[in-house]
Design a protein around this motif. Structure first.
Motif, mmCIF file in Angstrom:
data_model
loop_
_atom_site.group_PDB
_atom_site.id
_atom_site.type_symbol
_atom_site.label_atom_id
_atom_site.label_comp_id
_atom_site.label_asym_id
_atom_site.label_seq_id
_atom_site.Cartn_x
_atom_site.Cartn_y
_atom_site.Cartn_z
ATOM 1 N N THR A 371 12.725 -32.248 -9.028
ATOM 2 C CA THR A 371 12.303 -33.467 -9.739
ATOM 3 C C THR A 371 13.441 -34.477 -9.733
ATOM 4 O OG1 THR A 371 10.817 -32.224 -11.200
ATOM 5 C CG2 THR A 371 11.493 -34.423 -11.928
ATOM 6 N N ASP A 373 14.234 -38.069 -11.557
ATOM 7 C CA ASP A 373 13.805 -38.949 -12.646
ATOM 8 C C ASP A 373 14.415 -40.339 -12.442
ATOM 9 O OD1 ASP A 373 13.205 -40.235 -15.012
ATOM 10 O OD2 ASP A 373 13.708 -38.532 -16.298
ATOM 11 N N ASN A 375 13.600 -43.077 -14.431
ATOM 12 C CA ASN A 375 13.377 -43.897 -15.622
ATOM 13 C C ASN A 375 14.603 -44.697 -16.029
ATOM 14 O OD1 ASN A 375 10.592 -43.589 -16.833
ATOM 15 N ND2 ASN A 375 11.105 -41.444 -16.444
ATOM 16 N N ASN A 382 6.125 -45.844 -15.885
ATOM 17 C CA ASN A 382 5.024 -45.101 -15.266
ATOM 18 C C ASN A 382 4.341 -45.887 -14.141
ATOM 19 O OD1 ASN A 382 3.395 -42.850 -14.911
ATOM 20 N ND2 ASN A 382 1.847 -43.571 -16.367
ATOM 21 N N THR A 406 4.046 -38.390 -9.096
ATOM 22 C CA THR A 406 4.910 -39.565 -9.332
ATOM 23 C C THR A 406 4.722 -40.102 -10.747
ATOM 24 O OG1 THR A 406 3.230 -41.110 -8.497
ATOM 25 C CG2 THR A 406 4.825 -40.238 -6.899
ATOM 26 N N ASP A 408 5.038 -40.950 -14.701
ATOM 27 C CA ASP A 408 6.151 -41.213 -15.624
ATOM 28 C C ASP A 408 7.458 -41.495 -14.880
ATOM 29 O OD1 ASP A 408 7.261 -41.598 -18.139
ATOM 30 O OD2 ASP A 408 7.906 -39.502 -18.295
ATOM 31 N N ASN A 409 7.330 -42.131 -13.705
ATOM 32 C CA ASN A 409 8.504 -42.499 -12.899
ATOM 33 C C ASN A 409 9.372 -41.298 -12.513
ATOM 34 O OD1 ASN A 409 7.830 -45.184 -12.802
ATOM 35 N ND2 ASN A 409 9.125 -45.774 -14.535
ATOM 36 N N LYS A 410 8.732 -40.131 -12.432
ATOM 37 C CA LYS A 410 9.427 -38.920 -11.974
ATOM 38 C C LYS A 410 8.766 -38.442 -10.689
ATOM 39 C CE LYS A 410 10.627 -37.448 -16.665
ATOM 40 N NZ LYS A 410 10.451 -36.386 -17.701
ATOM 41 N N VAL A 412 8.142 -35.558 -8.082
ATOM 42 C CA VAL A 412 8.182 -34.095 -7.980
ATOM 43 C C VAL A 412 7.805 -33.692 -6.544
ATOM 44 C CG1 VAL A 412 7.275 -31.912 -8.824
ATOM 45 C CG2 VAL A 412 7.561 -33.834 -10.406
#
Length: 431
Positions: A371, A373, A375, A382, A406, A408-410, A412
């Motif tokens: 992952t 992140d 953010n 998001n 994708t 929550d601006n993460k 994976v």
């Protein structure tokens, strides 16, 4: 044309009107309002049948010469008629007297009194339906002191107006107010409610607006705004700001360098300017270009949602320098629901928190799920419109892999087997 005594013209029919010949007092001791208005009135007289744009009489480059004097006036110098052009007022100082009307402007390029109760949209809509009142009026080499009694210069429904090399101070409303018309150019000028060079102990009390543009197709170039609550207020389309230095009132004290009001289409360019402790606010920006500017002292850009629309916005190639307080260079107020073609990228940042619509990240390690992140960098919550990633292994295995999420601006990424990898990811919110 018959020339009489005191008209300020010679038998050679000179179109230069010296206000001292009309009885204006260049020492500033006595009221010169009537003398100045008479000179303006004479200069506006049509010398004979020439026109600029339709209905605008060309008065031949008539010049109202202030003779380097300092003149006290008690009421606005309002143009006596509409439908004239090719006139210059230059070369002196105008100061408001103690009984100057608080809602007036020392120079009013308008044939009627301004109605301040109208909304900006109403003003724009009404004036767009009217023929132009003036064309090619030039105001240059003037000191305009409003004496905390209203505004400096107002320009209403005029075409191709120039305000050049002017110093406008002590206004309480606007230093320069432009309503309607087209192509008012404000150049090489200085505006400040209080005369200072920064660090004024009374800065928290600064009020008024230095320049207010209620209309389209205007330009502000190489202008210094050193004292006002708002440096430049814009309510209209296709305006350009370049080479402006705003240190009018610090953001931390409630000031704004440039404020873009919601108009549906903003279409404004702000380039090569210096925001000195005071930044930019844009309501629902649509087609806005902010580039090659310098933001000092935690100055930032605020994007403010009115109807939740932001489209065609470029905030690129700017410099931001702050105080290490974690201030974000671009901030959001309210929720944007329609986001399209927004690019915030290639800004360099010192002691502030970067925000961007493009972000890059790297993750390394052994596993089957990774992952990244974003953010801490991405501007919008998001929202990830485009992802590119590269996966390389160091243990000789070649697993299948895929982008799984994708939200929550993460980002994976998962693989079919555990392996030692290095993953580079680029995400983009603006496409």
């Amino acid at each position: 044309m018959t020339q009489g005594k005191g008209t300020g013209t010679s038998k050679s029919k000179s179109r230069v009107y010296h206000v001292t010949k009309y009885g204006a007092d260049p020492t500033g001791k006595n009221d010169s309002t009537e003398a100045l208005l008479k000179a303006i009135s004479d200069a506006m007289k049509d010398p004979g049948g020439r026109f600029l744009i339709s209905r605008i009489a060309d008065v031949g480059g008539a010049r109202i010469d202030l003779d380097g004097g300092d003149y006290l006036i008690s009421s606005p110098l309002r143009f006596p008629m509409a439908g004239v052009g090719n006139v210059v007022i230059h070369g002196g100082t105008l100061r408001a007297s103690a009984n100057f009307p608080a809602d007036g402007y020392l120079i009013e390029l308008s044939s009627a009194k301004i109605n301040k109760s109208e909304t900006h949209k109403s003003i724009r809509d009404r004036l767009e339906k009217q023929p132009y009142s003036y064309e090619y009026i030039t105001l240059r080499d003037l000191m305009v002191d409003s004496n905390f009694r209203g505004g400096g210069i107002s320009v209403t429904n005029s075409l191709r107006t120039s305000i050049d090399n002017c110093y406008i101070s002590h206004y309480t409303t606007e230093g320069i107010l432009v309503q309607g018309g087209h192509e008012t150019y404000i150049r090489n000028s200085y505006l400040g409610q209080h005369i200072n060079a920064g660090g004024d102990p009374g800065e928290h009390n600064f009020s008024g607006t230095a320049i207010s543009l209620i209309g389209n197709d205007n330009a502000v170039t190489d202008v210094v705004i050193f004292s006002a609550s708002i440096g430049i207020f814009i309510s209209g389309q296709a305006n350009v700001i370049t080479g402006v230095h705003c240190y009018n009132k610090a953001t931390m004290l409630g000031g704004t360098g440039i404020y873009l009001e919601f108009t549906g289409l903003t279409q404004t360019r702000i380039v090569n300017s210096y925001f000195d402790f005071t930044g930019i606010v844009a309501e629902d920006p649509v087609q806005v270009h902010i580039t090659n500017n310098f933001f000092l002292g935690d100055a930032f850009i605020l994007l403010k949602s009115i109807n939740g629309v932001i489209k065609g916005v470029n905030i690129v190639d700017n410099m931001f320098s702050g105080s290490g307080q974690g201030i974000e260079i671009v901030q959001l107020e309210g929720e944007f629901k329609k986001i399209d073609q927004v690019v915030v990228d290639r800004n360099n940042v010192n002691d502030m928190k970067i925000r961007s619509t493009v972000a890059r990240g790297v993750v390394q390690g052994k596993g089957s799920s990774w992952t990244v992140d974003f953010n801490s960098t991405l501007l919008f919550p998001n929202l990830t419109k485009n992802v590119q990633y590269t996966l390389s292994t160091s243990d000789g295995l070649f697993p299948m892999h895929a982008l799984r999420s994708t939200s929550d601006n993460k980002v994976v990424i998962e693989s079919s087997m555990a392996t030692q990898v290095s993953i580079s990811v680029v995400v983009d919110q603006g496409r």
